[in-house]
Design a protein around this motif. Structure first.
Motif, PDB file in Angstrom:
ATOM      1  N   GLN A  70       6.072  -3.160  -2.581  1.00 27.19           N
ATOM      2  CA  GLN A  70       4.970  -2.470  -1.916  1.00 27.19           C
ATOM      3  C   GLN A  70       5.222  -2.234  -0.426  1.00 27.19           C
ATOM      4  OE1 GLN A  70       4.591  -5.316  -3.797  1.00 27.19           O
ATOM      5  NE2 GLN A  70       4.069  -4.142  -5.644  1.00 27.19           N
ATOM      6  N   ASP A  71       6.284  -2.806   0.104  1.00 25.18           N
ATOM      7  CA  ASP A  71       6.540  -2.657   1.534  1.00 25.18           C
ATOM      8  C   ASP A  71       6.925  -1.232   1.911  1.00 25.18           C
ATOM      9  OD1 ASP A  71       5.982  -5.290   2.145  1.00 25.18           O
ATOM     10  OD2 ASP A  71       8.051  -5.954   1.864  1.00 25.18           O
ATOM     11  N   TYR A  72       7.467  -0.493   0.972  1.00 25.47           N
ATOM     12  CA  TYR A  72       7.833   0.898   1.206  1.00 25.47           C
ATOM     13  C   TYR A  72       7.290   1.753   0.067  1.00 25.47           C
ATOM     14  CZ  TYR A  72      11.266  -1.396   4.223  1.00 25.47           C
ATOM     15  OH  TYR A  72      11.864  -2.191   5.156  1.00 25.47           O
ATOM     16  N   THR A  73       7.160   3.032   0.359  1.00 25.76           N
ATOM     17  CA  THR A  73       6.798   3.992  -0.674  1.00 25.76           C
ATOM     18  C   THR A  73       8.003   4.886  -0.934  1.00 25.76           C
ATOM     19  OG1 THR A  73       5.226   5.740  -1.260  1.00 25.76           O
ATOM     20  CG2 THR A  73       5.887   5.615   1.049  1.00 25.76           C
ATOM     21  N   ASP A  74       7.836   5.875  -1.781  1.00 20.68           N
ATOM     22  CA  ASP A  74       8.908   6.855  -1.923  1.00 20.68           C
ATOM     23  C   ASP A  74       8.722   7.933  -0.860  1.00 20.68           C
ATOM     24  OD1 ASP A  74       6.778   8.355  -2.857  1.00 20.68           O
ATOM     25  OD2 ASP A  74       7.497   8.460  -4.921  1.00 20.68           O
ATOM     26  N   TRP A  86      11.869   4.109  -0.444  1.00 24.47           N
ATOM     27  CA  TRP A  86      12.652   3.812  -1.649  1.00 24.47           C
ATOM     28  C   TRP A  86      13.263   5.107  -2.167  1.00 24.47           C
ATOM     29  CZ3 TRP A  86      13.749  -0.834  -1.273  1.00 24.47           C
ATOM     30  CH2 TRP A  86      12.821  -1.870  -1.119  1.00 24.47           C
ATOM     31  N   GLN A  87      14.567   5.176  -2.118  1.00 26.41           N
ATOM     32  CA  GLN A  87      15.269   6.349  -2.638  1.00 26.41           C
ATOM     33  C   GLN A  87      15.241   6.352  -4.163  1.00 26.41           C
ATOM     34  OE1 GLN A  87      18.757   7.422  -0.339  1.00 26.41           O
ATOM     35  NE2 GLN A  87      19.916   7.668  -2.233  1.00 26.41           N
ATOM     36  N   LEU A 117      17.731   1.987  -0.644  1.00 25.84           N
ATOM     37  CA  LEU A 117      16.866   2.244   0.510  1.00 25.84           C
ATOM     38  C   LEU A 117      17.274   3.553   1.161  1.00 25.84           C
ATOM     39  CD1 LEU A 117      14.558   0.859   2.154  1.00 25.84           C
ATOM     40  CD2 LEU A 117      16.342   0.088   3.732  1.00 25.84           C
ATOM     41  N   GLY A 118      16.325   4.432   1.362  1.00 30.89           N
ATOM     42  CA  GLY A 118      16.571   5.695   2.044  1.00 30.89           C
ATOM     43  C   GLY A 118      15.986   5.674   3.439  1.00 30.89           C
ATOM     44  N   PHE A 119      16.298   6.696   4.218  1.00 33.77           N
ATOM     45  CA  PHE A 119      15.749   6.816   5.575  1.00 33.77           C
ATOM     46  C   PHE A 119      15.501   8.285   5.864  1.00 33.77           C
ATOM     47  CE2 PHE A 119      15.667   6.852  10.199  1.00 33.77           C
ATOM     48  CZ  PHE A 119      14.925   5.710  10.477  1.00 33.77           C
ATOM     49  N   VAL A 120      14.316   8.571   6.391  1.00 28.41           N
ATOM     50  CA  VAL A 120      13.961   9.939   6.730  1.00 28.41           C
ATOM     51  C   VAL A 120      13.444   9.996   8.157  1.00 28.41           C
ATOM     52  CG1 VAL A 120      11.577   9.699   5.870  1.00 28.41           C
ATOM     53  CG2 VAL A 120      12.635  11.978   5.997  1.00 28.41           C
ATOM     54  N   ALA A 141       7.851  11.118  -1.073  1.00 32.37           N
ATOM     55  CA  ALA A 141       6.608  11.873  -1.229  1.00 32.37           C
ATOM     56  C   ALA A 141       5.416  11.056  -0.726  1.00 32.37           C
ATOM     57  CB  ALA A 141       6.405  12.259  -2.692  1.00 32.37           C
ATOM     58  N   GLY A 142       5.468   9.737  -0.945  1.00 36.07           N
ATOM     59  CA  GLY A 142       4.388   8.881  -0.485  1.00 36.07           C
ATOM     60  C   GLY A 142       4.276   8.850   1.021  1.00 36.07           C
ATOM     61  N   LEU A 143       5.403   8.903   1.733  1.00 31.62           N
ATOM     62  CA  LEU A 143       5.365   8.951   3.192  1.00 31.62           C
ATOM     63  C   LEU A 143       4.682  10.226   3.682  1.00 31.62           C
ATOM     64  CD1 LEU A 143       8.855   7.661   4.411  1.00 31.62           C
ATOM     65  CD2 LEU A 143       6.651   6.514   4.593  1.00 31.62           C
ATOM     66  N   ILE A 144       5.018  11.335   3.041  1.00 28.27           N
ATOM     67  CA  ILE A 144       4.388  12.605   3.429  1.00 28.27           C
ATOM     68  C   ILE A 144       2.888  12.550   3.164  1.00 28.27           C
ATOM     69  CG2 ILE A 144       4.354  15.093   3.061  1.00 28.27           C
ATOM     70  CD1 ILE A 144       6.908  13.954   4.398  1.00 28.27           C
ATOM     71  N   ASP A 145       2.502  11.970   2.048  1.00 25.17           N
ATOM     72  CA  ASP A 145       1.080  11.825   1.734  1.00 25.17           C
ATOM     73  C   ASP A 145       0.366  11.007   2.804  1.00 25.17           C
ATOM     74  OD1 ASP A 145       1.429  13.273  -0.581  1.00 25.17           O
ATOM     75  OD2 ASP A 145       1.493  11.522  -1.899  1.00 25.17           O
ATOM     76  N   LEU A 146       0.984   9.910   3.245  1.00 25.68           N
ATOM     77  CA  LEU A 146       0.381   9.070   4.276  1.00 25.68           C
ATOM     78  C   LEU A 146       0.197   9.840   5.574  1.00 25.68           C
ATOM     79  CD1 LEU A 146       2.288   5.679   3.781  1.00 25.68           C
ATOM     80  CD2 LEU A 146      -0.175   6.047   3.547  1.00 25.68           C
ATOM     81  N   ALA A 147       1.210  10.619   5.948  1.00 24.92           N
ATOM     82  CA  ALA A 147       1.121  11.392   7.184  1.00 24.92           C
ATOM     83  C   ALA A 147       0.005  12.425   7.116  1.00 24.92           C
ATOM     84  CB  ALA A 147       2.458  12.077   7.470  1.00 24.92           C
ATOM     85  N   GLU A 148      -0.052  13.166   6.020  1.00 22.88           N
ATOM     86  CA  GLU A 148      -1.070  14.209   5.891  1.00 22.88           C
ATOM     87  C   GLU A 148      -2.473  13.628   5.805  1.00 22.88           C
ATOM     88  OE1 GLU A 148       0.395  16.580   2.565  1.00 22.88           O
ATOM     89  OE2 GLU A 148       1.040  18.088   4.049  1.00 22.88           O
ATOM     90  N   LYS A 149      -2.590  12.453   5.232  1.00 23.61           N
ATOM     91  CA  LYS A 149      -3.894  11.813   5.084  1.00 23.61           C
ATOM     92  C   LYS A 149      -4.547  11.547   6.429  1.00 23.61           C
ATOM     93  CE  LYS A 149      -6.125   7.845   2.854  1.00 23.61           C
ATOM     94  NZ  LYS A 149      -5.894   6.617   2.039  1.00 23.61           N
ATOM     95  N   VAL A 150      -3.745  11.282   7.455  1.00 26.57           N
ATOM     96  CA  VAL A 150      -4.308  10.992   8.777  1.00 26.57           C
ATOM     97  C   VAL A 150      -4.113  12.147   9.754  1.00 26.57           C
ATOM     98  CG1 VAL A 150      -4.164   8.500   8.535  1.00 26.57           C
ATOM     99  CG2 VAL A 150      -2.195   9.750   9.428  1.00 26.57           C
TER     100      VAL A 150
END
Length: 269
Positions: free
Chosen positions: A183-187, A166-167, A259-262, A189-198
């Motif tokens: 809830q299907d997408y995060t912002d 979500w942009q 909607l954004g894309f990274v 920063a949330g994507l980065i948090d998910l990646a670092e968490k695992v």
């Protein structure tokens, strides 16, 4: 959760699971990407920039999951002159175009294509670079794709993954157009948090800009429209026009600018 970048899948009822229906969807999806084989809102310039930032060996072993027409894998082979790539996708139409493009570019001997569900792909060796851009829905979303990558990426390898976010906070119109929940997408920063968490660390990222989005969406809808107008007697021409019209309406009146894309370059650690 599907990224919805290839939103053609949302236009077919869930009950329509026969082989003929599947092949029809795959055909229209392949047509939609005629003028933009990179199945994500990213320019070729930025594809090359991202591949450069992976800093892989010229003889790297590359895996492209949900490869479509193998735009990423083929560019990786051009970038890494001694590399070999495996491309995995369920669409025989997309893989047919990938095969033709590889032959045209003189890369066919370094590309192996696998027509199968990416979740079922098995390899006896790990890869230096794993690509999954706009195809995370095959593994249940971003988190599922990160988990899947452990099966394929070498301990010192790179995962290059593209995902929606979500942009801005989603509007009701955007959610309706995407057939999505908030809830299907995060912002981002949330994507980065998910990646670092695992256990994945971002080395670099490219956030697609408005021009890249517009080029992708106009190419997607325009390719279907042009094909339908050029083939008025085809049994899919009316459907292609309807899909293009509905998709364009959902984009322009719904998720454009929402909607954004990274695309992330990730390593373990």
């Amino acid at each position: 959760m599907q990224t919805r970048l290839d939103r053609l899948w949302t236009y077919t009822p869930v009950a329509a699971r026969c082989l003929t229906c599947l092949m029809d969807r795959q055909l229209l999806s392949s047509i939609a990407h005629t003028h933009h084989p990179i199945a994500a809102p990213i320019s070729e310039v930025n594809v090359n920039r991202l591949l450069h930032r992976t800093n892989r060996d010229p003889a790297a072993r590359v895996l492209d999951l949900g490869c479509g027409e193998c735009a990423w894998a083929l560019q990786a082979l051009a970038h890494f002159p001694s590399a070999h790539a495996d491309g995995v996708d369920v669409s025989r139409y997309a893989l047919g175009r990938a095969r033709a493009a590889a032959a045209e570019r003189g890369l066919a001997d370094r590309l192996t294509l696998h027509e199968r569900d990416a979740r079922e792909f098995v390899s006896d060796r790990a890869y230096d670079l794993v690509l999954c851009v706009g195809s995370t829905h095959a593994f249940g979303g971003f988190a599922g794709t990160l988990e899947m990558a452990d099966r394929y990426v070498r301990s010192d390898g790179v995962l290059l993954i593209g995902e929606s976010f979500w942009q801005v906070p989603p509007t009701r119109a955007a959610l309706t157009a995407l057939n999505a929940n908030e809830q299907d997408y995060t912002d981002l920063a949330g994507l980065i948090d998910l990646a670092e968490k695992v256990g994945w660390s971002p080395e670099y990222a490219h956030v697609s800009d408005a021009a890249e989005w517009d080029d992708y969406e106009w190419s997607w809808t325009g390719s279907l429209t042009s094909w339908a107008l050029d083939n008025p007697g085809h049994r899919h021409s009316a459907k292609a026009l309807a899909v293009a019209r509905e998709h364009r309406d959902g984009w322009l009146r719904g998720y454009r600018g929402v909607l954004g894309f990274v695309t992330l370059v990730l390593r373990r650690g």
